[in-house]
Every structure is written in structure tokens, then in C-alpha cells.
Design an enzyme around this catalytic site. Structure first.
Site, short mmCIF file in Angstrom:
data_model
loop_
_atom_site.label_atom_id
_atom_site.label_comp_id
_atom_site.label_asym_id
_atom_site.label_seq_id
_atom_site.Cartn_x
_atom_site.Cartn_y
_atom_site.Cartn_z
N ASP A 1 -6.27 9.23 9.56
CA ASP A 1 -4.94 8.87 10.03
C ASP A 1 -4.57 9.55 11.34
OD1 ASP A 1 -3.89 7.09 7.95
OD2 ASP A 1 -4.20 8.82 6.64
N GLU B 1 0.85 -1.18 0.00
CA GLU B 1 0.00 0.00 0.00
C GLU B 1 0.90 1.24 0.00
OE1 GLU B 1 -3.14 0.63 2.81
OE2 GLU B 1 -3.60 -1.51 2.91
#
Length: 330
Positions: A125, A114
Site C-alpha cells: 500500500d 473490500e
């Protein structure tokens, strides 16, 4: 724009494992010096590279026949293994180091990688990846620059690369243009954490036209009926988010993941990979034991590169850390 780093003739005494299919074609490399602003790297596997013309032909052929995400996951499952899926942020600390990190992770046995597209407002995040994205943007990691780097590197890799991107950068580029650029760069899949399930259908046509697998996420808070819809629609694999909240290392794995894996197994036979909060060999071993088909490691992986004192140190730290996680998987 070139991102391949010049390799020195010398090799280290410790060769990187080359047992993974197709990995005998190239060696991972780490930078050992800076010369007039250009990183010089040293190969970490004693492999004689093919002649330039042969290498370009081999890389071109590899890019054409590269595994899709679904194929990569199927191969892992067929071998009775659990997929190792590391995440790094593109451009942190710079794109040349990102290119080397991709090669390194591939050589260490990553089954899918990824690659996070840096964004100024990464709402899903935690602090580690937020800081990583900020450093990457400050260093000039634009979408065009990331795609240019990937176009050069992906033909060398034996595992597929998936872009993890918020929807805003995709819309800014134009959804069709972004999908076409990703395909040209050798990308095999997309993960878009802030794209609601009800809104994926408008984008699905463009990803399908460009042979990009759209990987969807389900969480502990996802209602059962919606989870069934998500698993049916997800391509490549189903991304099971282990916790409610943002990315970031946790001390322990949410025990509910074991039950969630069983629930998903009742409605789909697609591969399921678990991410968010995973950071230790004990974590990956535990999740594999619960029956996950893949384990995704993000923030703790990003920390190795982004918080090191130099690219060389970061790549060395990444190698040691990634190897410890890979070795913990069955």
C-alpha cells in the site's frame, strides 16, 4: 460489543437510491451530533424500519442466504453491468464510522465491498492506506474488534464483504481460527496480497471449510503461464492489478490494462476486476469500456473518510464521491 449507531427520528429530504435488490430493507445513515461520546445519526433515506423482532429475523435470514462473491459478480454480468467494488480500511477513523460506511456503500449500490484489515507494515500500500491503517490501529481496531463489528453489520447488507488482509495478522490469529472467525462474521471472501501463489494451497483447505472465496491477484509483471494458473485458482473473481507498484491514485490508467484484460479473457471466463490507481469517474468509465467486469477503488475512497475533519464530514464526502463513481459505470 455494539457498533450500531442510534438513529434520530428525523430524515433528510434527499433519499438514498434504493433501487438495488434487497436495499429497501434499511437506510444508510450519517452522524449528526455527539452526545456523551456517542454518535447520533440521521437516516438518509425515508424508509420505515420494521419492528425490532422482525428486523432481527430478516437480518438473520439475509445472512444465511447472502450472496457469495462469485454469485454477486455473476448477477452483475448477467445484467450487463460493471461491478462497483469500493475499499475502505476497518477502524479509520473508528469502527462505528466503518459500520456506517459499510451500510452507506451498500445502499449506494456497491456490488462487493473490500474491507482492509489494518496492519502495521502494509507493504503493498501507498501513503494514503498506510496512514489509514496507522490511524485505525491507534484507535484500537484489533482483529477481534473488526470481526465483532462485521458480525453485527453484515446481516444488514445485500452485497458480500471481502477482507483484504496481509498474511501476518492471519498467522498471528491462527489460519484456521481466522477463517472460522471470518465466516462467523459474515465475510464471504479473502484477498491476501503478500501470500505467494505457491503457498496458497496450505490455506485453501481452511478457507474452503469456512466457505470463504480466496481471490487471487495478477499484475502486469506476472508471466503468462503463472497468470493462467492464478486465474484458474482464483475464486469469486480475478483481481487484475493495473500497475506494478503500491496502491494509490494515479493521474491516468495504465493503457496496458486493456491488453491484459484480453489476455485473461483467452484463458478464463471468470469475472475480472481491476484495481490499484483508480480514482476518477473517467477512470472507471474507461476501464468498464475495456471490458472489465468490476472496478475496485481503494486509496481515493479511503481518503474521503480518513482525512475528513469529522466522521460526519467523512461519511458525507464518501457518499458524494462513491455516488459519482457508481454513476459513471454502465
Amino acid at each position: 460489543m455494539a457498533f450500531a449507531l442510534k438513529a434520530s427520528p428525523s430524515t433528510s429530504s434527499t433519499a438514498t437510491s434504493l433501487s438495488h435488490p434487497m436495499r429497501q430493507r434499511h437506510a444508510a445513515a450519517v452522524p449528526v451530533a455527539t452526545r456523551r461520546g456517542r454518535l447520533v445519526v440521521r437516516a438518509v433515506a425515508a424508509v420505515t424500519p420494521p419492528a425490532p423482532a422482525a428486523r432481527r429475523a430478516s437480518q438473520s435470514a439475509a445472512g444465511e442466504r447472502g450472496l457469495s462473491v462469485a454469485e454477486a459478480m455473476s448477477r452483475v454480468r448477467a445484467n450487463g453491468k460493471t461491478a462497483f467494488i469500493p475499499y475502505i480500511t476497518a477502524g479509520d477513523p473508528d469502527l462505528a464510522t466503518t459500520a456506517e460506511a459499510l451500510r452507506l456503500l451498500d445502499s449506494l449500490g456497491a456490488d462487493v465491498i473490500e474491507l482492509g484489515m489494518p496492519f502495521s507494515d502494509p507493504s503493498f500500500d501507498g501513503p494514503v492506506i498506510q496512514a489509514s491503517a496507522a490511524r485505525a490501529l491507534a484507535a484500537g481496531a484489533t482483529t477481534d474488534a473488526v470481526m465483532s463489528m462485521l458480525k453485527e453489520v453484515t446481516p444488514e447488507l445485500s452485497c458480500p464483504v471481502v477482507i483484504f488482509s496481509y498474511f501476518n495478522p492471519i498467522v498471528r490469529r491462527g489460519t484456521g481460527n481466522f477463517a472460522a472467525a471470518a465466516k462467523e462474521a459474515g465475510v464471504k471472501g479473502l484477498i491476501i496480497p503478500d501470500l505467494p501463489y505457491d503457498e496458497i494451497h496450505g490455506f485453501r483447505k481452511e478457507t474452503a471449510e469456512n466457505k470463504l472465496e480466496l481471490i487471487l491477484l495478477t499484475t502486469p509483471a506476472t508471466p503468462l503461464e503463472r497468470m493462467k494458473e492464478i486465474t484458474k485458482a482464483s475464486e469469486g473473481f480475478v483481481y487484475l492489478v493495473s500497475v506494478v507498484g503500491v496502491t494509490g491514485a494515479r493521474a491516468t490508467v495504465n493503457p496496458r490494462v486493456k491488453d491484459l484484460l484480453q489476455e485473461i479473457r483467452q484463458v478464463t471466463d471468470k469475472a475480472v476486476a481491476v484495481g490499484f490507481g483508480i480514482s476518477t469517474p473517467e477512470h472507471v468509465s474507461q476501464i468498464a469500456g475495456w471490458g472489465a467486469d468490476g472496478v475496485i477503488i481503494g486509496s481515493a475512497m479511503v481518503k474521503q473518510l480518513g482525512e475528513a475533519n469529522s466522521p460526519k464530514e467523512g461519511l458525507n464526502r464518501l457518499e458524494v464521491y462513491a455516488r459519482s463513481l457508481k454513476n459513471a459505470l454502465p
